[in-house]
Structures are given as C-alpha cells and as structure tokens.
Design an enzyme around this catalytic site. Structure first.
Site, PDB file in Angstrom:
ATOM      1  N   GLY A  85      44.377  46.974  23.394  1.00  0.00           N
ATOM      2  CA  GLY A  85      44.208  48.348  22.923  1.00  0.00           C
ATOM      3  C   GLY A  85      43.978  49.285  24.095  1.00  0.00           C
ATOM      4  O   GLY A  85      43.631  48.834  25.199  1.00  0.00           O
ATOM      5  N   GLN A 107      40.615  56.741  28.231  1.00  0.00           N
ATOM      6  CA  GLN A 107      40.633  55.793  29.360  1.00  0.00           C
ATOM      7  C   GLN A 107      41.649  56.183  30.426  1.00  0.00           C
ATOM      8  O   GLN A 107      41.573  55.707  31.560  1.00  0.00           O
ATOM      9  CB  GLN A 107      40.957  54.377  28.865  1.00  0.00           C
ATOM     10  N   CYS A 131      36.943  45.007  28.508  1.00  0.00           N
ATOM     11  CA  CYS A 131      37.471  46.374  28.443  1.00  0.00           C
ATOM     12  C   CYS A 131      38.236  46.657  29.724  1.00  0.00           C
ATOM     13  O   CYS A 131      37.767  46.323  30.810  1.00  0.00           O
ATOM     14  CB  CYS A 131      36.315  47.366  28.283  1.00  0.00           C
ATOM     15  N   LEU A 132      39.387  47.272  29.589  1.00  0.00           N
ATOM     16  CA  LEU A 132      40.188  47.607  30.772  1.00  0.00           C
ATOM     17  C   LEU A 132      39.440  48.576  31.690  1.00  0.00           C
ATOM     18  O   LEU A 132      39.721  48.636  32.877  1.00  0.00           O
ATOM     19  CB  LEU A 132      41.525  48.211  30.345  1.00  0.00           C
ATOM     20  N   HIS A 185      36.150  49.195  18.830  1.00  0.00           N
ATOM     21  CA  HIS A 185      36.025  49.342  20.289  1.00  0.00           C
ATOM     22  C   HIS A 185      36.725  50.622  20.764  1.00  0.00           C
ATOM     23  O   HIS A 185      36.174  51.369  21.579  1.00  0.00           O
ATOM     24  CB  HIS A 185      36.633  48.090  20.950  1.00  0.00           C
ATOM     25  N   GLU A 186      37.918  50.870  20.233  1.00  0.00           N
ATOM     26  CA  GLU A 186      38.699  52.039  20.682  1.00  0.00           C
ATOM     27  C   GLU A 186      38.108  53.351  20.172  1.00  0.00           C
ATOM     28  O   GLU A 186      38.089  54.355  20.903  1.00  0.00           O
ATOM     29  CB  GLU A 186      40.160  51.920  20.233  1.00  0.00           C
ATOM     30  N   HIS A 197      35.434  54.483  22.371  1.00  0.00           N
ATOM     31  CA  HIS A 197      35.940  55.194  23.561  1.00  0.00           C
ATOM     32  C   HIS A 197      36.111  56.683  23.272  1.00  0.00           C
ATOM     33  O   HIS A 197      35.766  57.528  24.112  1.00  0.00           O
ATOM     34  CB  HIS A 197      37.292  54.632  23.996  1.00  0.00           C
TER      35      HIS A 197
HETATM   36  O1  GNR Z   1      42.055  44.114  26.025  1.00  0.00           O
HETATM   37  C1  GNR Z   1      41.013  44.282  25.372  1.00  0.00           C
HETATM   38  N1  GNR Z   1      40.462  43.228  24.749  1.00  0.00           N
HETATM   39  C2  GNR Z   1      39.421  43.334  23.831  1.00  0.00           C
HETATM   40  C3  GNR Z   1      38.774  42.169  23.444  1.00  0.00           C
HETATM   41  C4  GNR Z   1      37.766  42.222  22.518  1.00  0.00           C
HETATM   42  C5  GNR Z   1      37.395  43.422  21.964  1.00  0.00           C
HETATM   43  C6  GNR Z   1      38.020  44.585  22.349  1.00  0.00           C
HETATM   44  C7  GNR Z   1      39.034  44.543  23.278  1.00  0.00           C
HETATM   45  S1  GNR Z   1      39.833  46.002  23.728  1.00  0.00           S
HETATM   46  C8  GNR Z   1      40.377  45.611  25.328  1.00  0.00           C
HETATM   47  C9  GNR Z   1      41.257  46.703  25.888  1.00  0.00           C
HETATM   48  C10 GNR Z   1      40.434  47.950  26.067  1.00  0.00           C
HETATM   49  O2  GNR Z   1      39.608  48.093  26.929  1.00  0.00           O
HETATM   50  N2  GNR Z   1      40.583  48.894  25.168  1.00  0.00           N
HETATM   51  O3  GNR Z   1      39.825  49.992  25.220  1.00  0.00           O
HETATM   52 NI    NI Z   2      38.000  49.414  26.231  1.00  0.00          NI
END
Ligand code: GNR
Ligand code: NI
Length: 178
Positions: free
Chosen positions: A46, A51, A91-92, A133-134, A137
């Site tokens: 995601g 980001q 998270c990236l 999670h997104e 952000h």
């Molecule tokens: O690549 C991602 N893997 C992930 C694993 C578990 C819960 C959430 C994520 S999102 C993350 C990519 C990212 O940072 N998206 O904002």
């Molecule tokens: Ni993330």
C-alpha cells in the site's frame, strides 16, 4: 515512468493531515498511477499520497499474490471495525523496522473511486489491516505511534543515522512484499 520519492520517519511532513479530494480529473488518475508504480517498485502492499509528500486523501493498495489487482481509495472513511487482531507491520516510510500493533480484522468503510463515485464496502484480513494503516497516514499517523516512546525514539535515531550514511535498507531488491 519516473517514480516518486518516499518520505522517511521522522520527517515532519508525514505528520500533515491530508485534504479531501474534490476534483476527479486526469491529473488525479496520473497521480494514482504514479503512486502505484512507486508502490510496486518499492515492494509495498500500500501507499498513501502523504508518503510522497502530496497532501491528498488518496491511497493505492495491492494485497494480491500476483501483484496485479490494484485498488485506488479516495477519501476513505471507516465507520465500523470489529475483531481485534495483532498485526506485524512494516512501513515504506519506516524502512527496516517491523513490530506488532493492534488492528481490526473486519472493517466497513465508505470510499470514493477514481471517477468520483461513492461506494459502501467491507474488507477483512490483510486488506482491512492495510486500509487502516493507510488511513492512519492520511491523518499524520504512523505504526510506530502505537509503540512505546522509547522504541519510537530509537527507531527515529537509527533511521536518521542510516540515512546520513546512505545505508537505509530498501525492499527494491526483494522478490516478495512484506
Ligand atoms: O508494505 C507494507 N506492508 C504492510 C504490512 C503490514 C501492515 C501494513 C503494511 S503497509 C506497507 C506499505 C506502507 O508503508 N504503506 O503505507
Ligand atoms: Ni506505511
């Protein structure tokens, strides 16, 4: 296609609250596609616009095995969550660090598609976790905010140090997504 640069914690620009999208034009589609390419190249499941330093409520996701089922979310709002689970997250924007956080396995949410049409949807499992999670952000929140202040500060210092040394870990050479 050129990819977008991903911001890294503790960059204060990751703390901005993204604005609702009101215009559904070609520019929005171009941005969504650019984010998708950036996400695939970075081996993420995601990516939220914040980001890549764009303050809009736009998210791209692909949790499929084949990495060929992209989902675009505009202005998503969760209105029901159930079944608490522990989720091992990365998270990236927090490269190289992984930890457990609490999420919900099931969500109901309202979302606009890339053409401006509103939908009422449900999600479960990894997709539901990724959407939570997104959306965090878009509200300036990161998974490290659920950890202790001590852990968070240590992660911030390590990322700053590795970044200064040009040694931040990258998922780009990894043949799978985490
Ligand atoms: O690549 C991602 N893997 C992930 C694993 C578990 C819960 C959430 C994520 S999102 C993350 C990519 C990212 O940072 N998206 O904002
Ligand atoms: Ni993330």
């Amino acid at each position: 296609m050129d990819t977008l640069k991903i911001l890294h914690f503790p960059d204060p620009r990751l703390r901005q609250i993204a604005d609702d999208i009101t215009i559904f034009d070609q520019e929005l589609k171009d941005l969504a596609n650019k984010m998708l390419v950036t996400m695939y190249e970075s081996k993420g499941i995601g990516l939220a616009a914040i980001q890549v330093n764009i303050k809009k409520r736009l998210i791209v996701i692909d949790v499929s095995e084949g990495r060929n089922e992209p989902i675009f979310l505009v202005n998503p709002v969760i209105y029901d969550k159930s079944n608490k689970v522990q989720s091992e997250e990365g998270c990236l924007s927090v490269p190289g660090f992984y930890d457990k956080v609490e999420r919900f396995n099931n969500i109901k949410y309202k979302v606009t598609d890339i053409t401006g049409k509103v939908h009422d949807r449900e999600a479960e499992g990894l997709l539901a976790i990724c959407i939570q999670h997104e959306i965090d952000h878009l509200d300036g929140k990161l998974f490290v905010d659920y950890l202790s202040e001590l852990k968070r500060d240590r992660i911030a210092k390590k990322i700053q140090k590795l970044s200064a040394q040009g040694k931040l870990p990258s998922r780009k050479s990894v043949p799978y997504s985490i």
